[in-house]
Design a protein around this motif. Structure first.
Motif, PDB file in Angstrom:
ATOM      1  N   THR A 162       0.833  -1.204   0.000  1.00 17.66           N
ATOM      2  CA  THR A 162       0.000   0.000   0.000  1.00 17.66           C
ATOM      3  C   THR A 162       0.865   1.251   0.000  1.00 17.66           C
ATOM      4  O   THR A 162       0.612   2.205  -0.755  1.00 17.66           O
ATOM      5  CB  THR A 162      -0.927   0.005   1.221  1.00 17.66           C
ATOM      6  OG1 THR A 162      -1.798  -1.142   1.159  1.00 17.66           O
ATOM      7  CG2 THR A 162      -1.778   1.270   1.257  1.00 17.66           C
ATOM      8  N   LEU A 163       1.891   1.279   0.837  1.00 16.85           N
ATOM      9  CA  LEU A 163       2.770   2.444   0.901  1.00 16.85           C
ATOM     10  C   LEU A 163       3.500   2.656  -0.423  1.00 16.85           C
ATOM     11  O   LEU A 163       3.696   3.795  -0.863  1.00 16.85           O
ATOM     12  CB  LEU A 163       3.778   2.269   2.032  1.00 16.85           C
ATOM     13  CG  LEU A 163       3.209   2.280   3.459  1.00 16.85           C
ATOM     14  CD1 LEU A 163       4.281   1.922   4.461  1.00 16.85           C
ATOM     15  CD2 LEU A 163       2.604   3.632   3.787  1.00 16.85           C
ATOM     16  N   SER A 164       3.904   1.585  -1.063  1.00 18.46           N
ATOM     17  CA  SER A 164       4.597   1.713  -2.341  1.00 18.46           C
ATOM     18  C   SER A 164       3.697   2.388  -3.376  1.00 18.46           C
ATOM     19  O   SER A 164       4.147   3.250  -4.139  1.00 18.46           O
ATOM     20  CB  SER A 164       5.041   0.333  -2.832  1.00 18.46           C
ATOM     21  OG  SER A 164       5.712   0.426  -4.069  1.00 18.46           O
ATOM     22  N   ARG A 165       2.426   2.008  -3.410  1.00 19.73           N
ATOM     23  CA  ARG A 165       1.505   2.653  -4.352  1.00 19.73           C
ATOM     24  C   ARG A 165       1.318   4.125  -4.014  1.00 19.73           C
ATOM     25  O   ARG A 165       1.209   4.970  -4.905  1.00 19.73           O
ATOM     26  CB  ARG A 165       0.158   1.927  -4.343  1.00 19.73           C
ATOM     27  CG  ARG A 165       0.188   0.584  -5.047  1.00 19.73           C
ATOM     28  CD  ARG A 165      -1.232   0.108  -5.327  1.00 19.73           C
ATOM     29  NE  ARG A 165      -1.996  -0.014  -4.094  1.00 19.73           N
ATOM     30  CZ  ARG A 165      -2.033  -1.114  -3.363  1.00 19.73           C
ATOM     31  NH1 ARG A 165      -1.334  -2.178  -3.715  1.00 19.73           N
ATOM     32  NH2 ARG A 165      -2.767  -1.156  -2.265  1.00 19.73           N
ATOM     33  N   GLU A 166       1.254   4.452  -2.723  1.00 17.18           N
ATOM     34  CA  GLU A 166       1.102   5.852  -2.329  1.00 17.18           C
ATOM     35  C   GLU A 166       2.295   6.682  -2.790  1.00 17.18           C
ATOM     36  O   GLU A 166       2.145   7.803  -3.273  1.00 17.18           O
ATOM     37  CB  GLU A 166       0.954   5.959  -0.798  1.00 17.18           C
ATOM     38  CG  GLU A 166      -0.295   5.314  -0.233  1.00 17.18           C
ATOM     39  CD  GLU A 166      -1.524   6.173  -0.403  1.00 17.18           C
ATOM     40  OE1 GLU A 166      -1.377   7.376  -0.680  1.00 17.18           O
ATOM     41  OE2 GLU A 166      -2.640   5.639  -0.270  1.00 17.18           O
ATOM     42  N   ILE A 167       3.489   6.130  -2.653  1.00 13.67           N
ATOM     43  CA  ILE A 167       4.691   6.843  -3.106  1.00 13.67           C
ATOM     44  C   ILE A 167       4.624   7.067  -4.611  1.00 13.67           C
ATOM     45  O   ILE A 167       4.939   8.136  -5.121  1.00 13.67           O
ATOM     46  CB  ILE A 167       5.952   6.063  -2.700  1.00 13.67           C
ATOM     47  CG1 ILE A 167       6.134   6.101  -1.178  1.00 13.67           C
ATOM     48  CG2 ILE A 167       7.188   6.638  -3.389  1.00 13.67           C
ATOM     49  CD1 ILE A 167       7.245   5.212  -0.662  1.00 13.67           C
ATOM     50  N   GLY A 168       4.198   6.060  -5.347  1.00 11.24           N
ATOM     51  CA  GLY A 168       4.099   6.198  -6.798  1.00 11.24           C
ATOM     52  C   GLY A 168       3.122   7.271  -7.213  1.00 11.24           C
ATOM     53  O   GLY A 168       3.340   7.980  -8.202  1.00 11.24           O
ATOM     54  N   ALA A 169       2.018   7.431  -6.463  1.00 12.22           N
ATOM     55  CA  ALA A 169       1.017   8.435  -6.815  1.00 12.22           C
ATOM     56  C   ALA A 169       1.560   9.853  -6.703  1.00 12.22           C
ATOM     57  O   ALA A 169       1.025  10.780  -7.320  1.00 12.22           O
ATOM     58  CB  ALA A 169      -0.219   8.286  -5.929  1.00 12.22           C
ATOM     59  N   LEU A 170       2.628  10.035  -5.926  1.00 15.97           N
ATOM     60  CA  LEU A 170       3.170  11.377  -5.720  1.00 15.97           C
ATOM     61  C   LEU A 170       3.981  11.877  -6.909  1.00 15.97           C
ATOM     62  O   LEU A 170       4.487  13.003  -6.881  1.00 15.97           O
ATOM     63  CB  LEU A 170       4.033  11.405  -4.459  1.00 15.97           C
ATOM     64  CG  LEU A 170       3.315  11.033  -3.159  1.00 15.97           C
ATOM     65  CD1 LEU A 170       4.234  11.232  -1.965  1.00 15.97           C
ATOM     66  CD2 LEU A 170       2.034  11.825  -2.976  1.00 15.97           C
TER      67      LEU A 170
END
Length: 969
Positions: A401-409
């Motif tokens: 989940t955190l990896s996807r959040e980083i990618g969205a940035l």
């Protein structure tokens, strides 16, 4: 929403069919992070370390009229994301006005007192995207513009916030009403397209603000009056109900002056009354069966849960992710790989401001007894609630989940970038940094906390929905509304009642554009591995992630030399087990690393792609190399994945869009390699015949170094990257056999003007696709005038086809054309989903619009500016993400373009005039020889086609996707 309504439930069928994972294994060690001959890799980053990397600094201020502005500075590119969230959504709609917030969103794009059409100046200035969407809690509008166009964007947004009503006329209301109703028909027309209506009706009582869908009911849309529309604007669109976010090449001091200038004179509006809309516990379990024209049984279990600010929400999001969101989820392990009762499963928590929708779903494998499937499905949940997640499951769910959040940035604007993240925090939680609190809560979760919360909410009475294959017996047109229209009909509008008079709006001049920076393409570096594979790197450090793609000269067109469906199935099998890891271990390793390995076949290329956190690149590469080089093609796994692919084929043949595309592709290309269905599914008979030996042979034949190239974009240097690649791919060498060659120069059938009518009963909408093979290859240089001519014809929202059939006539949700970018023959494609009773008229309109360019309607000065200067100004926006840049670099290589192609595109466009664009349209975009495919209800459609002057061939729609079902191909 102008591109599509936002509903994860509506997209559930696709997600289910694409989700397959491995059986559970008891593992406590880190063996899944080791390459077969390389020993232990460095420990992956912890959740706490990843959370520390997620940060969006911001400043905020508020005008006297209540407008709240948030500013985030990011100087990576000369662009600014403009994001506005209005605190009004479908939950604010009263009885008789369902769908109204969304209808109003469409009207918001139709023009204001000083801006006749919002898209024209924004696209001319290089805005990408310019769009809006509506959901239960909010309506939002987004555009990302060059820094020099920021004043223009703020002028446009402020004019429609403050001075929209003089431009809202009865004609515009009627036209946009038609567009929205076609958007509803388009969604309803899909397999499982009525599911969201049934879930909302089953979970919530009549009158609950979240019960009726955002798209609403046809009756309420029909009843909307001009007075209603104007009152909705007055009640809900004041600046005090808005959060504006400016993110990108901007600072707070500059932003404050601009926002005050453009928005400061707009008067405050009324406050929006609070809505009470909490979760609902059913008195007892409820079950509902719904028959539909679908290929297989789908079972859903659903509950309402707490809103996004509830302390239980983080645990529910992660808990549901473990249950059915991870690639190695409990549902997958038990039902897809373990007992093999399902071809797809999923589970999720979809949180809104005041409640959430908790759901788990199972796509039952054809031939499996329903009772057995239901017992196993419910048994997984029962065991999970008793056990809770393991520590390893919890960490994998949090890290992924955190990896996807980083990618969205990566994105400063858009629907999911930094601007939307800050806006949603402010709108829903009164805290722009709420995202960080949410992620910190996830990182701090314990297995016992998740188990306790999951039991609290999922032990309550459940709503069970089964979508059963059969004839559709329910009408989506009558669904989605308040729910008691029969006993409480909405008052009929008075067509003679005049709309209230409006005060004149002040005259405001459109600001001039400031200088707009040119595209700055990153520096591209090259290296060559010891096995000869070329490596291309574009380094970017905006986020600590990267994308690495290995592209092979193969793709679906390679199936001409093998069996239809071979390439995509072979690629599907790569992460289903290697000689040292099974599929569960592969999935778990990705989740621990926050990495994603994806495989896929496009027309010309087969790809293995890695998205990885920079800190975890070495072990991620080791895992990728194992997947690529050592697939097991175990017979049991091949049989299971083949069953999943056959289910996907059945789904494709029941989808009007997929069916139209597959039918047209075969009609246009005959026996050429491009006749292979672009979805890679081949046909039922070919899929059934494929063996593990066939797949291994295809792997060895096509996935070889002399057919490969590696493209990398992201936070890594070549000095770091090359040694990692050499280590990961040590021993990967070319076989002794010569590389296979695809015959893309094979002949294609002569163009034939005709209509292929695929009879799909009970279709509220017809899907029209038309095409013709063009006399050119994609590698031919100097065809930019054709691309610009297509932009004029149907390449965007302001194109002629869309402006005519959607915006003027209201017969469609969107009409587009495109020219394919394959290495071999290019093709012109037109797509138009239209209301069924306007099928023939829409084909007439398409033919007329194409013939008019340029004969009776040459390219206008406005069109020329939009497709040349507007496109030039928008170039910096196009490559904001690692994925977009990687795709551009790979595309240049595949089409044999110079490496600086995009850097020189501006000068190329400026050298093309209206006459040249018109000449390209006259040569390539005329309607003669078009093959039309119409997927629709023959009883409604056939008579409309009689006077078009084209021969009509009728064929039945496939019944199930079984053997022989796709004979029309």
């Amino acid at each position: 929403m102008r591109i599509g309504t936002c509903s994860s439930l509506a997209a559930l069928a696709t997600a289910l069919l694409l989700t397959t994972t491995a059986p559970a294994l008891a593992r406590a060690d880190d063996a899944a992070l080791k390459s077969p001959a390389q020993g232990a890799a460095p420990a992956p980053a912890s959740p706490e370390q990843l959370v520390a990397k997620v940060d969006i600094p911001y400043e905020t201020f508020q005008l006297a009229n209540g407008l709240t502005t948030i500013v985030h500075t990011d100087r990576k590119a000369p662009i600014v994301g403009v994001t506005l969230y209005y605190k009004v959504g479908s939950k604010n709609e009263p009885r008789g006005h369902t769908g109204f917030a969304h209808l109003y969103e469409h009207l918001f794009f139709s023009g204001s007192a000083n801006v006749p059409n919002f898209d024209i100046p924004l696209e001319a200035a290089g805005s990408t995207p310019s769009n809006g969407s509506t959901w239960f809690d909010r309506t939002n509008y987004v555009e990302t513009v060059p820094t020099g166009a920021l004043d223009l964007a703020l002028f446009v947004e402020s004019d429609r916030m403050g001075y929209l009503l003089p431009a809202v006329t009865q004609d515009r209301l009627d036209q946009q009403r038609g567009v929205v109703q076609n958007e509803k028909r388009q969604g309803d027309n899909q397999p499982y397209g009525l599911t969201e209506y049934a879930l909302n009706d089953g979970l919530l009582p009549v009158g609950h603000p979240y019960r009726h869908t955002t798209i609403g009911s046809m009756a309420d849309l029909d009843a909307a009056t001009l007075t209603d529309v104007r009152q909705w604007f007055t009640d809900h669109y004041g600046p005090n109900n808005v959060v504006l976010v400016l993110s990108g090449d901007i600072d707070a001091t500059t932003a404050r002056a601009k926002v005050e200038k453009w928005f400061g004179q707009i008067p405050r509006g009324p406050a929006i009354a609070p809505v009470t809309a909490g979760p609902v516990t059913l008195a007892k379990p409820v079950s509902r069966d719904m028959t539909d024209q679908v290929p297989m049984l789908r079972l859903t279990r659903a509950w309402t849960g707490p809103g996004l600010n509830d302390p239980d929400t983080a645990a529910l999001e992660i808990g549901m992710h473990v249950l059915g969101g991870l690639a190695s989820s409990r549902l997958d392990n038990a039902l897809v790989r373990g007992q093999q009762l399902a071809v797809g499963v999923t589970a999720s928590d979809e949180p809104y401001e005041q409640l959430s929708m908790l759901s788990m779903a199972m796509m039952v494998k054809p031939g499996v007894d329903r009772t057995k499937a239901e017992t196993a499905f419910d048994g997984v949940l029962t065991r999970y609630l008793k056990e809770g997640p393991s520590a390893d499951e919890l960490q994998r769910a949090v890290v992924s989940t955190l990896s996807r959040e980083i990618g969205a940035l990566e994105r400063v604007g858009g629907f999911a970038g930094k601007g939307a993240t800050l806006a949603e925090g402010m709108v829903y939680s009164n805290d722009p940094a709420h995202y960080k609190k949410r992620l910190e809560e996830m990182a701090a979760l314990t297995p016992e906390k998740v188990r306790t919360v999951m039991n609290k909410w999922l032990s309550r009475p459940v709503f069970k929905l089964a979508v059963v294959p059969g004839e559709r017996t329910e009408d989506g047109g009558s669904m989605g509304g308040w729910g008691d229209e029969a006993s409480h009909p909405a008052p009929a509008p008075d067509p003679k009642a005049p709309a209230p008079a409006l005060a004149p709006a002040p005259k405001r001049a459109e600001p001039a554009l400031a200088p707009i920076g040119a595209l700055q393409f990153p520096t591209i570096e090259h290296a060559r591995l010891s096995n000869g594979v070329e490596v291309t790197l574009a380094r970017r450090t905006a986020v600590p992630k990267l994308q690495l793609a290995i592209d092979f000269d193969a793709g679906t067109s390679a199936d001409t030399l093998d069996t239809p469906g071979t390439q995509a199935l072979m690629l599907d099998m790569l992460d289903e087990g290697t000689t040292t890891r099974n599929a569960t271990q592969i999935a778990e390793a990705q989740e621990r690393l926050g990495a994603e390995i994806e495989t896929g076949a496009r027309t010309d290329t087969s790809s293995v792609t890695l998205v990885a956190l920079s800190d975890n690149l070495a072990p991620s590469l080791a895992l990728m190399a194992d997947v690529l080089l050592h697939p097991a093609f175990a017979p049991g796994e091949v049989a299971r994945v083949k069953a999943s692919r056959q289910a996907q084929l059945a789904q494709a043949l029941s989808s009007p869009n997929s069916l139209a595309q597959r039918t047209l592709t075969t009609a246009l290309f005959g026996t050429h390699p491009y006749a292979q269905p672009s979805d890679g599914l081949g046909n039922a008979a070919a899929l059934a015949a494929l063996t593990p030996a066939d797949l291994k042979a295809a792997h060895d034949k096509w996935l070889r170094p002399d057919l490969a190239r590696i493209t990398v974009v992201g936070d890594v240097s070549m000095e770091q990257l090359k040694p990692m690649l050499e280590k990961a791919f040590a021993g990967w060498t070319n076989p002794a056999s010569p590389a296979p060659v695809k015959h893309l120069d094979a002949p294609t059938p002569a163009a034939a003007a005709r209509i292929l009518l695929v009879d799909r009963p009970n279709s509220p909408q017809s899907v029209i696709m038309a095409g013709r093979v063009l006399p050119m290859d994609g590698t031919a240089q100097g065809n930019e005038a054709l691309d610009l001519a297509n932009d004029v014809l149907g390449g965007g929202f302001l194109s002629r086809l869309n402006a005519d059939i959607r915006e003027d006539k209201g017969w469609s949700y969107g009409v587009y054309s495109g020219v394919t970018e394959n290495e071999g023959p290019r093709a012109l494609i037109v797509r138009a989903p239209v209301q069924a009773d306007r099928t023939g008229d829409s084909i007439k309109a398409i033919l007329a619009d194409m013939a008019a360019l340029p004969a009776s309607k040459p390219v206008s000065a406005e069109e020329l500016q939009r497709v040349t200067e507007g496109a030039i100004r928008g170039l910096p926006n196009q490559f904001e993400t690692n994925a977009a840049l990687e795709g551009a670099i790979a595309r240049n290589a595949r089409l044999k373009r110079p490496e600086n192609y995009y850097e020189t595109l501006a000068s190329t466009y400026r050298g093309i005039d209206a006459r040249t664009i018109g000449a390209a349209a006259r040569t390539y975009l005329q309607p003669g020889g078009l093959t039309f495919v119409v997927v629709g209800d023959r009883k409604v459609v056939e008579a409309q086609l009689k006077d078009l002057g084209l021969p009509v061939e009728v064929m039945p729609a496939p019944a199930s996707g079984g053997p022989g079902a796709d004979e029309q191909e």
